[in-house]
Write an enzyme that holds these catalytic residues in place. Structure first.
Site, PDB file in Angstrom:
ATOM      1  CB  SER A 182     -40.240 -56.015  52.109  1.00 52.24           C
ATOM      2  OG  SER A 182     -38.904 -55.630  51.913  1.00 52.24           O
TER       3      SER A 182
ATOM      4  CG  ASP B 197     -38.799 -58.547  44.924  1.00 48.81           C
ATOM      5  OD1 ASP B 197     -37.911 -57.446  44.880  1.00 48.81           O
ATOM      6  OD2 ASP B 197     -39.513 -58.694  45.741  1.00 48.81           O
TER       7      ASP B 197
ATOM      8  CG  HIS C 194     -40.236 -55.629  46.890  1.00 50.01           C
ATOM      9  ND1 HIS C 194     -39.852 -56.808  47.479  1.00 50.01           N
ATOM     10  CD2 HIS C 194     -40.278 -54.577  48.046  1.00 50.01           C
ATOM     11  CE1 HIS C 194     -39.348 -56.655  48.886  1.00 50.01           C
ATOM     12  NE2 HIS C 194     -39.460 -55.469  49.126  1.00 50.01           N
TER      13      HIS C 194
END
Length: 282
Positions: A152, A228, A260
């Site tokens: 991320s 996600d 995620h």
């Protein structure tokens, strides 16, 4: 360890290696910092390569080492793993009420705007200060063999740092990275806050923009879950794919049903370590 600039605060046996945690004063970030380091069992007898992991928003140095399940593969392959914190912390370090700004959200940039510019230099901390510190104090590491990966916000950091330092890292990988921070809400907020409103100053921290003008190539692997929640609004992997020059060694794997979370990371961490092992000459 060579001297007292590192203080070991945890050291446990893990897959015949050592999962350790240290604290030290960072002259770059002007505060006390923690980082986690896994040394595989091979480090007892020889120097081992280093794989750097950069975590995402709200994380610390401990999330990856406790949730990803990477140590068993790293122990097999003889790879050390470094997990820095995600931002400066402590008394006097500026913060923000939102989860995506301030403490826990350093975005791996060198901030130029007040009040962030005194402490928020995570780019230099990862690229310069930590390797120099480890080179002095952890004799088991061969820092000429290093690669970098992240998730991320940390995937953004890994891509940016790796693309800007192809002489330092042999390969890059990322889970669900923020691929075009100049074009998504997380990135626009962070880059404006840390670097100012002049978007020409953002280019050095946008992986898609860097990849589009890349010179020497570096192998890159990206994994993205298609369930996600942040896929279309924040991550934008299609931007990275479109930016890659023809025949650039970029592999992007898309996985239906994965979100995620660290469950996604744990599902594919072995593939990432084996990807990096190819380039770390194991």
């Amino acid at each position: 360890m060579a001297n007292v600039s590192l203080e070991k605060v945890a050291d446990v046996l893990c897959f015949a290696g050592r999962q350790q945690r240290f604290k030290h004063y960072s002259s770059v970030l002007k505060c006390e910092m923690h980082f986690s380091l896994f040394l595989p069992p091979q480090a007892v007898d020889k120097k081992v390569p280093l794989l750097v992991w950069l975590s995402g928003l709200t994380c610390t140095d401990e999330n990856f080492v406790t949730k990803a399940g990477a140590q068993h593969v790293a122990a097999e392959l003889g790879i050390a793993m470094l997990a820095p914190d995600t931002s400066p912390r402590g008394e006097g370090v500026p913060d923000d009420d939102a989860y995506d700004a301030g403490v826990g959200a350093g975005f791996y940039v060198n901030a130029t705007q007040a009040p962030w510019s005194r402490h928020y230099h995570m780019y230099d901390y990862v690229v310069q200060e930590l390797p120099a510190l480890l080179g002095r104090e952890v004799t088991a590491l061969d820092l000429t063999r290093s690669s970098i990966m992240g998730h991320s916000m940390g995937g953004h950091g890994a891509l940016v740092i790796g693309l800007r330092n192809v002489d330092r890292y042999r390969s890059i990988s990322a889970f669900a990275p923020i691929c075009a921070p100049s074009q998504c809400p997380w990135g626009e907020k962070a880059l404006a806050m840390y670097l100012g409103e002049d978007k020409t100053q953002w280019r050095d921290y946008d992986a898609s923009l860097l990849l589009a003008v890349a010179g020497p190539t570096i192998p890159i692997r990206v994994d993205q879950g298609l369930a996600d929640n942040f896929l279309t609004s924040q991550l934008m992997p299609e931007t990275l794919i479109a930016a890659a020059p023809e025949k650039y060694p970029l592999q992007v794997f898309q996985h239906p049903g994965y979100d995620h979370s660290y469950f996604f990371i744990a599902s594919f961490i072995e593939a990432h370590l084996r990807f990096h092992a190819q380039f770390l000459n194991l």
